[in-house]
Design a protein around this motif. Sequence first.
Motif, PDB file in Angstrom:
ATOM      1  N   ALA A  21       0.715  -1.163   0.035  1.00 24.59           N
ATOM      2  CA  ALA A  21       0.082   0.024   0.030  1.00 24.59           C
ATOM      3  C   ALA A  21       0.695   1.303   0.001  1.00 24.59           C
ATOM      4  O   ALA A  21       0.434   2.322  -0.460  1.00 24.59           O
ATOM      5  N   THR A  22       1.968   1.095   0.774  1.00 23.66           N
ATOM      6  CA  THR A  22       2.823   2.375   0.856  1.00 23.66           C
ATOM      7  C   THR A  22       3.667   2.667  -0.583  1.00 23.66           C
ATOM      8  O   THR A  22       3.505   3.835  -1.030  1.00 23.66           O
ATOM      9  N   ALA A  24       2.494   1.512  -3.558  1.00 20.67           N
ATOM     10  CA  ALA A  24       1.416   2.223  -4.499  1.00 20.67           C
ATOM     11  C   ALA A  24       0.819   3.535  -4.152  1.00 20.67           C
ATOM     12  O   ALA A  24       0.622   4.456  -5.191  1.00 20.67           O
ATOM     13  N   GLY A  25       0.538   3.829  -3.084  1.00 20.43           N
ATOM     14  CA  GLY A  25       0.311   5.189  -2.718  1.00 20.43           C
ATOM     15  C   GLY A  25       1.533   6.201  -3.109  1.00 20.43           C
ATOM     16  O   GLY A  25       0.979   7.428  -3.565  1.00 20.43           O
ATOM     17  N   ALA A  26       2.634   6.016  -2.746  1.00 20.45           N
ATOM     18  CA  ALA A  26       3.926   7.008  -3.297  1.00 20.45           C
ATOM     19  C   ALA A  26       3.930   7.008  -4.683  1.00 20.45           C
ATOM     20  O   ALA A  26       4.199   8.348  -5.173  1.00 20.45           O
ATOM     21  N   CYS A  27       3.606   6.019  -5.436  1.00 21.77           N
ATOM     22  CA  CYS A  27       3.514   5.890  -7.154  1.00 21.77           C
ATOM     23  C   CYS A  27       2.459   6.956  -7.373  1.00 21.77           C
ATOM     24  O   CYS A  27       2.790   7.857  -8.269  1.00 21.77           O
ATOM     25  N   LEU A  28       1.395   6.708  -6.873  1.00 24.83           N
ATOM     26  CA  LEU A  28       0.164   7.682  -7.453  1.00 24.83           C
ATOM     27  C   LEU A  28       0.207   8.949  -7.095  1.00 24.83           C
ATOM     28  O   LEU A  28       0.104  10.036  -7.879  1.00 24.83           O
ATOM     29  N   TYR A  29       1.087   9.475  -5.683  1.00 22.46           N
ATOM     30  CA  TYR A  29       1.253  10.697  -5.424  1.00 22.46           C
ATOM     31  C   TYR A  29       2.275  11.236  -6.380  1.00 22.46           C
ATOM     32  O   TYR A  29       1.918  12.508  -6.771  1.00 22.46           O
ATOM     33  N   ARG A  33       0.196  14.277  -7.994  1.00 12.99           N
ATOM     34  CA  ARG A  33       0.338  15.544  -7.520  1.00 12.99           C
ATOM     35  C   ARG A  33       1.407  16.327  -8.193  1.00 12.99           C
ATOM     36  O   ARG A  33       2.430  16.130  -8.222  1.00 12.99           O
TER      37      ARG A  33
END
Length: 396
Positions: A21-22, A24-29, A33
């Motif tokens: 999850a970490t 994947a979240g960093a990738c999307l960020y 953003r």
Amino acid sequence: MFGQISLDVILLFMLYGVGTATAAGACLYLLLRRANAFAPEVTSPVRLRRWTAAFFAVLAIGHLWYLPAAVLTDEDFTVCMLVGGLLDCVTVIPLVTVLLLCMLQDRQRPLWPVGVMTAPLVVLMVAGIVNRSEAYMPMVSGYLLLLGIGLIAYMVRAVRQYGRWLRNNYADLEHKEVWQTFVVLAVIVLMFGYYEGGDGSIAYAYIVQVCGIVLIGHMLWRVETLSDLSITQPLTIKIPEDDGEHQSSDGESPLPDGDSQPNDNSQPSDDVYQSDALSDATYEQIGTLLKRHCEETRLYLRHGLTLAQLAQAIGTNRTYLGLYFSRQNTTYNNYINDLRILHFVSLYREAVAAQRDVTAQQLAEKSGYRAYKTFSLAFKQRMGQSVKDWISVEER
């Protein structure tokens, strides 16, 4: 079935999920953003953000391609682990190497050698999968070790060269240096080699997952705080008019002005700065122009002043100015820092004479430094003692 699973394994799967999850979240960020959260004032390189996002995506997906091994046994388990290792070799290692290269902004390095150095790993892993055997793993581990040592040796040289390039072109090095990240990624490369030949214990699996989460956090911080050095800001000051000293005896300027350089983001390498390529007349003239347009006007106090901007201000180009500093046996960074430190000393002595209460932090900011840590290091290098010790001597 689940009652037979130990608590250690359950916690490991939970940690596995957190890591996935970490990542994947960093990738999307990074992909979605536009502005930076860690350092809003910094514009990070787009190329580095995209490659880092790809790296995070691979880390997230990489947590998935080993999962089937949890329900397989014997030969199928071996094949599954070999396939996972193959996917790691063709994704993680190349991306880590590309990230290191993208952080070095002195020049854009070719990426094709990354594929060449990965090819032997792919051949060995495919051979193991075809033969459904781990017999090739010692060779994989040995090659990974050699690859890691070679990559570290290359990057040590490249990072040192990059550091010299920064000091030749920039007065302020905040958000520009990368040696800390190189150390982190070097450790990760060596850890990956151990990972491929690991003992498979539960403690080892925990360590790998925790290190992966720490790596994600560090890389996210590094990308957010690394300045994009390809973005050049024009110098928004009025360049003083020449009074004739800038002209040679035949009425033509011996110094090419700032516009004579190609209008691109390329920077001269260290090899360009050969001091014997500068004539005595040009050398003396640049010294006069620096005194008039930089020292007397206190242009050196300007935050973020670059070599190219200073060259523009005195009416020459960055190559000539770099040659001048090379002949002085110094760097642009040292030249600006020396002026700023002397300015700090002057401000401090004026404040003491006027009996004004000031702090070193306040005077450092007035002397052109954004970060007190940067000032403190520059002061110790220039004066041979810490700021605190110097002030103690001055107060006697």
